[in-house]
Design an enzyme around this catalytic site. Sequence first.
Site, PDB file in Angstrom:
ATOM      1  N   ARG A 146      14.676 -37.080  22.722  1.00 29.91           N
ATOM      2  CA  ARG A 146      15.071 -37.643  24.118  1.00 29.91           C
ATOM      3  C   ARG A 146      13.779 -37.859  24.923  1.00 29.91           C
ATOM      4  NH1 ARG A 146      20.130 -37.848  23.092  1.00 29.91           N
ATOM      5  NH2 ARG A 146      21.312 -36.089  22.264  1.00 29.91           N
TER       6      ARG A 146
ATOM      7  N   GLU B   8       2.941 -47.271  27.210  1.00 28.68           N
ATOM      8  CA  GLU B   8       2.206 -46.321  27.984  1.00 28.68           C
ATOM      9  C   GLU B   8       1.662 -45.251  26.904  1.00 28.68           C
ATOM     10  OE1 GLU B   8       4.875 -45.045  30.978  1.00 28.68           O
ATOM     11  OE2 GLU B   8       4.464 -46.848  31.956  1.00 28.68           O
ATOM     12  N   VAL B   9       2.423 -44.978  25.943  1.00 30.81           N
ATOM     13  CA  VAL B   9       1.864 -43.889  25.026  1.00 30.81           C
ATOM     14  C   VAL B   9       1.543 -44.663  23.636  1.00 30.81           C
ATOM     15  CG1 VAL B   9       2.755 -41.854  23.702  1.00 30.81           C
ATOM     16  CG2 VAL B   9       3.500 -42.290  25.974  1.00 30.81           C
TER      17      VAL B   9
ATOM     18  N   HIS C 130       6.389 -45.904  18.954  1.00 37.54           N
ATOM     19  CA  HIS C 130       7.768 -45.463  19.297  1.00 37.54           C
ATOM     20  C   HIS C 130       8.698 -46.302  19.118  1.00 37.54           C
ATOM     21  CE1 HIS C 130       5.713 -45.303  23.072  1.00 37.54           C
ATOM     22  NE2 HIS C 130       6.877 -45.701  23.466  1.00 37.54           N
TER      23      HIS C 130
HETATM   24  P1  5GP Z   1       5.988 -46.630  26.500  1.00 38.98           P
HETATM   25  O1  5GP Z   1       6.268 -46.950  27.798  1.00 38.98           O
HETATM   26  O2  5GP Z   1       4.813 -46.318  25.742  1.00 38.98           O
HETATM   27  O3  5GP Z   1       7.144 -47.656  25.738  1.00 38.98           O
HETATM   28  O4  5GP Z   1       7.207 -45.405  26.304  1.00 38.98           O
HETATM   29  C1  5GP Z   1       6.759 -44.248  26.550  1.00 38.98           C
HETATM   30  C2  5GP Z   1       8.058 -43.215  26.950  1.00 38.98           C
HETATM   31  O5  5GP Z   1       7.676 -41.738  26.517  1.00 38.98           O
HETATM   32  C3  5GP Z   1       8.428 -43.635  28.203  1.00 38.98           C
HETATM   33  O6  5GP Z   1       9.761 -43.806  28.043  1.00 38.98           O
HETATM   34  C4  5GP Z   1       8.365 -41.833  28.820  1.00 38.98           C
HETATM   35  O7  5GP Z   1       9.514 -41.669  29.691  1.00 38.98           O
HETATM   36  C5  5GP Z   1       8.309 -41.056  27.615  1.00 38.98           C
HETATM   37  N1  5GP Z   1       7.564 -39.926  27.864  1.00 38.98           N
HETATM   38  C6  5GP Z   1       6.377 -39.783  28.548  1.00 38.98           C
HETATM   39  N2  5GP Z   1       5.746 -38.542  28.455  1.00 38.98           N
HETATM   40  C7  5GP Z   1       6.953 -37.816  27.733  1.00 38.98           C
HETATM   41  C8  5GP Z   1       7.023 -36.311  27.193  1.00 38.98           C
HETATM   42  O8  5GP Z   1       6.211 -35.774  27.541  1.00 38.98           O
HETATM   43  N3  5GP Z   1       8.129 -36.092  26.575  1.00 38.98           N
HETATM   44  C9  5GP Z   1       9.113 -36.846  26.317  1.00 38.98           C
HETATM   45  N4  5GP Z   1      10.278 -36.479  25.605  1.00 38.98           N
HETATM   46  N5  5GP Z   1       9.143 -38.082  26.570  1.00 38.98           N
HETATM   47  C10 5GP Z   1       7.848 -38.666  27.479  1.00 38.98           C
END
Ligand code: 5GP
Length: 116
Positions: free
Chosen positions: A30, A96-97, A101
């Site tokens: 989640r 952001e990550v 994913h």
């Molecule tokens: P992006 O912006 O890279 O597509 O999505 C990264 C997602 O990772 C965001 O929706 C954010 O809320 C989620 N996220 C960031 N840090 C963590 C974490 O430590 N654990 C979990 N479960 N989700 C995270």
Amino acid sequence: MTNDCLFCRIVAGEIPATVVHETETTLAFRDISPKAPVHVLVIPKAHHVDVASLAQADPGLAGEVLAAAATVADNEGLLLDGYRLMFNTGRNGGQEVFHVHAHVLGGAPLGPMLAR
Ligand code: 5GP
Ligand code: ZN
């Protein structure tokens, strides 16, 4: 495994996550900051930066991520009303990550595809 990668550390069990589905090659957990009633992230356990590099390096694994996302959507009861599957990619995509994913989002109408 990349030491400074948040999602590699989740795969390694170094950072806790609420896991909802796991296969030999994928993990689904989640989102820590859910943007919809159901918000699950589906990742390959192997580190790939984004969906393009994953698809080029290992198309079979990319398919396994999609299959895992479909299983999650089914398990979460999203098949009847539908859901959204998103891969944010790069700076303009809002990534952001930098461990690829899929976002599985659903449980309510999600509105327009993009905020205006
Ligand atoms: P992006 O912006 O890279 O597509 O999505 C990264 C997602 O990772 C965001 O929706 C954010 O809320 C989620 N996220 C960031 N840090 C963590 C974490 O430590 N654990 C979990 N479960 N989700 C995270
Ligand atoms: Zn990683």
